[in-house]
Design a protein around this motif. Sequence first.
Motif, PDB file in Angstrom:
ATOM      1  N   ALA A   1       0.741  -1.295  -0.074  1.00 35.42           N
ATOM      2  CA  ALA A   1       0.029   0.043  -0.162  1.00 35.42           C
ATOM      3  C   ALA A   1       0.951   0.938   0.168  1.00 35.42           C
ATOM      4  O   ALA A   1       2.149   1.365   0.472  1.00 35.42           O
ATOM      5  N   VAL A   2       0.076   2.189  -0.279  1.00 40.44           N
ATOM      6  CA  VAL A   2       0.790   3.603  -0.667  1.00 40.44           C
ATOM      7  C   VAL A   2       0.243   4.598  -1.108  1.00 40.44           C
ATOM      8  O   VAL A   2      -0.822   4.543  -0.946  1.00 40.44           O
ATOM      9  N   THR A   3       1.117   5.682  -0.491  1.00 44.23           N
ATOM     10  CA  THR A   3      -0.391   6.509  -0.706  1.00 44.23           C
ATOM     11  C   THR A   3       0.016   7.579  -2.576  1.00 44.23           C
ATOM     12  O   THR A   3       0.269   6.709  -3.421  1.00 44.23           O
ATOM     13  N   SER A   4      -0.861   8.312  -2.585  1.00 42.69           N
ATOM     14  CA  SER A   4      -1.802   8.353  -3.996  1.00 42.69           C
ATOM     15  C   SER A   4      -0.424   8.467  -4.742  1.00 42.69           C
ATOM     16  O   SER A   4      -0.055   9.431  -5.606  1.00 42.69           O
TER      17      SER A   4
ATOM     18  N   GLN B   1      -5.989  14.064  -5.383  1.00 44.09           N
ATOM     19  CA  GLN B   1      -6.074  12.569  -4.895  1.00 44.09           C
ATOM     20  C   GLN B   1      -6.718  11.323  -5.447  1.00 44.09           C
ATOM     21  O   GLN B   1      -6.694  10.079  -5.470  1.00 44.09           O
ATOM     22  N   TRP B   2      -8.084  11.625  -5.792  1.00 42.56           N
ATOM     23  CA  TRP B   2      -9.521  11.062  -6.108  1.00 42.56           C
ATOM     24  C   TRP B   2      -9.281  10.648  -7.941  1.00 42.56           C
ATOM     25  O   TRP B   2      -9.164   9.491  -8.381  1.00 42.56           O
ATOM     26  N   TYR B   3      -8.555  11.456  -8.376  1.00 39.91           N
ATOM     27  CA  TYR B   3      -8.256  11.298  -9.791  1.00 39.91           C
ATOM     28  C   TYR B   3      -6.755  10.565 -10.036  1.00 39.91           C
ATOM     29  O   TYR B   3      -6.816   9.952 -10.775  1.00 39.91           O
ATOM     30  N   VAL B   4      -5.808  11.251  -9.485  1.00 39.44           N
ATOM     31  CA  VAL B   4      -4.931  10.416  -9.589  1.00 39.44           C
ATOM     32  C   VAL B   4      -5.349   8.926  -9.034  1.00 39.44           C
ATOM     33  O   VAL B   4      -4.060   7.666  -9.609  1.00 39.44           O
ATOM     34  N   THR B   5      -5.336   8.540  -8.332  1.00 46.91           N
ATOM     35  CA  THR B   5      -5.574   7.449  -7.802  1.00 46.91           C
ATOM     36  C   THR B   5      -6.494   6.647  -8.575  1.00 46.91           C
ATOM     37  O   THR B   5      -5.857   4.838  -9.140  1.00 46.91           O
ATOM     38  N   ILE B   6      -7.884   6.828  -8.478  1.00 47.56           N
ATOM     39  CA  ILE B   6      -8.679   5.798  -9.973  1.00 47.56           C
ATOM     40  C   ILE B   6      -8.266   5.460 -10.777  1.00 47.56           C
ATOM     41  O   ILE B   6      -8.357   4.722 -11.900  1.00 47.56           O
ATOM     42  N   SER B   7      -7.191   6.663 -11.730  1.00 48.65           N
ATOM     43  CA  SER B   7      -6.476   6.508 -12.696  1.00 48.65           C
ATOM     44  C   SER B   7      -6.205   5.630 -13.240  1.00 48.65           C
ATOM     45  O   SER B   7      -5.301   5.564 -14.772  1.00 48.65           O
TER      46      SER B   7
END
Length: 591
Positions: free
Chosen positions: A417-420, A446-452
């Motif tokens: 597990a890592v940060t976004s 954070q949302w955009y980076v993560t889900i993409s």
Amino acid sequence: MNIVKLAQHQMNQYQPLAFNYRRINHSLDYEQGQAVEQILSSRNFVTLFRGGAGTGKSYTLREVKAGLAQARQVVHVLAPQRQQVADLEHDGFTRAETVSAFLAHRSMRRGAVVLVDEAGQIGGEQMLQLLDYIQINQGRVILSGDTHQHGAVEASDALRAIEKYAGLGYAELTNIRRQNPDSAKTHAERRWLEQYKLAVDEARRGKLGASFDRLDNHDAIISCSLADQQQKLTEHLLELFKNQQSTVVVSQSWSEIHKVNEQVRLGLKARKLIGEAETTVTALERQDLTDAQKRDKRFYQPDSVLVFNRPTAGFKSGSSGKLRGITDKHLLIEADNRIRPVSFKELDKITVCQPKELLLSTGDRLQLKANAQSQDGRKLANGELVTVNQIHADGCIALADGRTLPKQYRQFVRGYAVTSYAAQGKTVDYILFSDSAVKAATNEQQWYVTISRGRKGVKIFTADKAQLRENISRSGARTLAMDMEPSAFQKLATVWGRDVAFVLNVQASQRASSKRAAEIAQHEKLEREAETLRQAEAVKQSQTEKPTESVKPAEKPTETIKPPVQKPETVRRRIEIQSAQNQQKSRGMKI
């Protein structure tokens, strides 16, 4: 000169970056080809290239570099972080280097073109140094990045300021290629990838609610209790591992990341997806201390370890030691069997760590937390995810990619597990998001980076869907100084042709002079009032001393009620108090 003005230097007055460009890579699609042509025909000092997550930006940049080489241009390729440099080299950009190294070496060829990837992560001060250095050497610069993703850790989002205020225009890629429905093997998979791609695009365009709802409607957001959230995520992750799908877990807080890492490893061990034999190693867990905290002994533990991330005070990069004392200007550090003072000015070259025992097995994943070199001289990048192949008896750790961590390299943590922020720039088959419910750490970037990040899918595990939906609507973008409405000082600076600092200094001096003049006038007024009262008192006393000429005994003397007269001592006291207050205010002023 500020960043925006520097970026505007001689707009449209340069020659095109590449004359008579002929396409080299014919597999580029129309949008990518148009972007390359727009970049290479640029006549500006700074050329901007925007590429959203998964749009094929690196693929397009390879053609830009090839076009520059075709035009016999010398090209320097840069990125802010060592991990990004490693990614560029993997994509074919040989001799790429970090922005810091480029500025330190000062080896730019005169008239060269500097191509900077992930430019959105460059802070204001470093961007100013970079543009200034390139301009002095009569070069040109291409800034490639995505301001919708995480920006610089340092203050000021320089690329966003240039995009918004320089008026340069930019080449842009918007067609998402990472989530590709054409790669689907079934109709159901194709329909899912179409929806996944739309959710990522909605996040890019700031439609966070629509993005969230689309994923929720397709069962990508899983409701959990706080008690079973990590268990559900781990079960899903283990199935992906079993099917050999590349996967990364993202969370907003380090406390959640540590919990997930340990839970995942226990699951991998139970299913025998990593080796049975275990070796205990002492890792060094970074403590994020400011320079001010590093000067304070209260922030050190008896077993704290100080690691030199750059050569300092005669110590080599990678050396580690113990704190032996703190003076007014130095840390006294014992390392390599000697004690030496390290100036407070060099504290950014030292990382304070806490030792932590980790059990490692073959197949364990680690996240590296410091730049270094492997045993054979290859680069080790901060943030890189690596897999353990074998732990040697001498303490060296062989990795699955053939590199070996030296025995003194111990700055790593578990890497499931890592940060976004660490996930930005990575591509995997599946991305899993463990929501830690930390509102302050959750926002639209954070949302955009993560889900993409995922090619095939995304799963979000949360104990509160409604709260998460609300949290991702927060903007993570910092307010730019130029976003604020121009003040009177800024308008005056424009009229005078000087910078705001000069105007503020003049204005402060004028305010101080005016205030001192007002204080003097007030003092003189109080003195006049005091003199008037003294004269009135003197007249009164002289009148009471005169004899009464005639008094009719039958008549009562008329009593005259006069207003109380302030005594001279009281007035003087008022003057003294007022003067003292004025002096105190004057001493507190900043000019």
